[in-house]
Design a protein around this motif. Structure first.
Motif, short mmCIF file in Angstrom:
data_model
loop_
_atom_site.label_atom_id
_atom_site.label_comp_id
_atom_site.label_asym_id
_atom_site.label_seq_id
_atom_site.Cartn_x
_atom_site.Cartn_y
_atom_site.Cartn_z
N THR A 1 4.70 12.54 -1.25
CA THR A 1 5.30 11.43 -0.51
C THR A 1 4.31 10.28 -0.45
O THR A 1 3.14 10.47 -0.13
N TYR A 2 4.80 9.09 -0.75
CA TYR A 2 3.98 7.88 -0.67
C TYR A 2 4.70 6.84 0.19
O TYR A 2 5.93 6.72 0.15
N VAL A 3 3.92 6.10 0.97
CA VAL A 3 4.44 4.96 1.72
C VAL A 3 4.10 3.69 0.95
O VAL A 3 2.95 3.49 0.54
N THR A 4 5.10 2.86 0.74
CA THR A 4 4.86 1.54 0.14
C THR A 4 5.41 0.50 1.10
O THR A 4 6.63 0.38 1.28
N ALA A 5 4.51 -0.22 1.76
CA ALA A 5 4.89 -1.27 2.71
C ALA A 5 4.79 -2.61 2.00
O ALA A 5 3.71 -3.04 1.60
N PHE A 6 5.93 -3.27 1.83
CA PHE A 6 5.98 -4.58 1.19
C PHE A 6 5.86 -5.64 2.28
O PHE A 6 6.66 -5.66 3.22
N GLY A 7 4.87 -6.52 2.13
CA GLY A 7 4.58 -7.47 3.19
C GLY A 7 4.38 -8.89 2.72
O GLY A 7 4.60 -9.23 1.55
N ASP A 8 3.92 -9.72 3.65
CA ASP A 8 3.70 -11.13 3.38
C ASP A 8 2.58 -11.33 2.37
O ASP A 8 1.76 -10.46 2.12
N ARG A 9 2.55 -12.52 1.83
CA ARG A 9 1.56 -12.93 0.83
C ARG A 9 1.59 -11.99 -0.36
O ARG A 9 0.56 -11.64 -0.94
N GLN A 10 2.80 -11.51 -0.69
CA GLN A 10 3.03 -10.73 -1.91
C GLN A 10 2.15 -9.47 -1.96
O GLN A 10 1.47 -9.19 -2.95
N SER A 11 2.19 -8.71 -0.88
CA SER A 11 1.30 -7.56 -0.77
C SER A 11 2.07 -6.24 -0.74
O SER A 11 3.22 -6.18 -0.30
N ILE A 12 1.43 -5.21 -1.27
CA ILE A 12 1.89 -3.83 -1.15
C ILE A 12 0.80 -3.09 -0.39
O ILE A 12 -0.34 -3.01 -0.84
#
Length: 394
Positions: free
Chosen positions: A224-235
């Motif tokens: 299981t992996y968490v991928t949090a997509f956020g501001d300023r084009q970040s993972i």
């Protein structure tokens, strides 16, 4: 012990023989005292304080007692350039961002004791209002909790520097009789206090993680992996070369090394943080647009379930994806990125490395990440993501 229990457990004088139906005077006095204490607590905004010991209401309805308990630590991590980084960990030494992925089964009650090891100086540097209290918290999506476990300033359910607090989560099950939908799904948890009343600086510093609530019979993943997509084009608060640090000879699974053997079932907990819209796209793989990302064999109306490989993600959204690594496409380095083109061009891209059956990295790990241009000033996310230039693996 409940304030009202004082009247039941303390010794009382014998009743008046002439008035056997008359309330005992000692009981009356204790009830009056208890009522005064209760009104004083509530009137002074002490509901949260009452929830820490005087009432049993810190557990949500349906949770008789916690089935499990664990310790969680909020700590300061090495800075990312000049940016403060914080993380959650099951031990102080293993803290990271994202924090540990929590798993629960529907019907389970979990008690999490959060220990705040972030210094007052660091928390003061992150706050936007000098009158805002210093502390960290634990706020969760999807499952049930009382206000004492909300993790907000308003409910006083946060942890000051050096302190500890227990939060109780209940994965309420589905109930066909009442129509309760249950809590199975892919959720997340995060700070709601650092910097201001919405925890914006806590989130942008790294205080977040994934939560999976399963239902009996759900498919179990190998990874299981968490991928949090956020501001300023970040993972996961990183971009460009920093999103993928896998070593070709000895890849170690983690937030910046998404790796699996061919044939393993891989689960992604996809979370949207910050202010921007994104899409989650994985090359070479697809999944069912269902709660689990799978379609059970023999499931009615299976043909009506969309099979997708790209899904829109807004701030605060979360969903789950399960794929079989390399299914029909074999080992390889499969791109995982946001399909908003200027986001991926700016470095919002990483790789799922699918190893062969022997656990060997396939050829072709000489891919390059594009150089990351300055994305400008942050818009809402006060901590910029790591910039990365072009690089090669291996």
């Amino acid at each position: 012990m409940s304030a009202w229990r004082l009247a039941e457990t303390d010794p009382l004088p014998e009743p008046d023989a002439a008035r056997p139906d008359r309330p005992r005077s000692g009981a009356r006095r204790l009830l009056v005292v208890a009522a005064v204490v209760l009104l004083t607590l509530v009137g002074a905004g002490g509901l949260a304080a009452a929830g820490t010991g005087m009432f049993s209401a810190e557990r949500p309805e349906g949770c008789v007692k916690p089935d499990r308990s664990l310790q969680l630590y909020a700590v300061e991590l090495p800075k990312d350039g000049t940016q403060i980084r914080l993380g959650y960990g099951l031990t102080p030494e293993t803290a990271s961002y994202p924090g540990p992925t929590m798993e629960m089964m529907e019907g389970e009650c979990l008690a999490i004791t959060l220990h705040n090891q972030v210094s007052a100086e660091t928390l003061a540097a992150l706050r936007t209002n000098p009158a805002h209290p210093l502390g960290v918290s634990l706020h969760v999506h999807g499952v049930k909790y009382t206000q004492q476990s909300d993790g907000t300033v308003q409910s006083e359910s946060f942890v000051p520097p050096g302190g500890s607090r227990t939060y109780t989560w209940y994965a309420a099950p589905r109930n066909n009789r009442t129509g309760a939908q249950g809590t199975a799904g892919y959720w997340w948890y995060h700070d709601h206090v650092v910097g201001g009343p919405h925890g914006t600086q806590g989130l942008s510093s790294g205080l977040f993680g994934g939560l999976v609530v399963r239902r009996p019979g759900d498919p179990k993943p190998d990874r299981t992996y968490v991928t949090a997509f956020g501001d300023r084009q970040s993972i996961n608060l990183r971009r460009g070369e920093a999103t993928d640090t896998c070593d070709a000879a000895n890849p170690q699974p983690g937030p910046t090394c998404l790796v699996a053997r061919k044939g393993e079932r891989v689960e992604f907990v996809v979370v949207g943080i910050g202010n921007d819209m994104h899409t989650f796209h994985l090359h070479g793989h697809s999944w069912a647009d269902t709660r689990t990302g799978m379609v059970s064999n023999g499931q009615p109306f299976a043909d009506s379930v969309p099979i997708i490989d790209n899904k829109t993600l807004g701030p605060g959204d979360s969903f789950g994806v399960q794929v079989v690594a390399g299914d029909s496409v074999g080992p390889g380095h499969w791109m995982l990125h946001c399909h908003m083109q200027f986001h991926s061009d700016a470095g919002m891209s990483t790789m799922l490395h699918v190893l062969d059956e022997n656990g060997q990295m396939p050829p072709g790990m000489d891919h390059q990440h594009p150089a990351v241009a300055d994305a400008g000033q942050p818009t809402g996310d006060s901590q910029p993501a790591t910039d990365g230039g072009a690089h090669q693996h291996g």
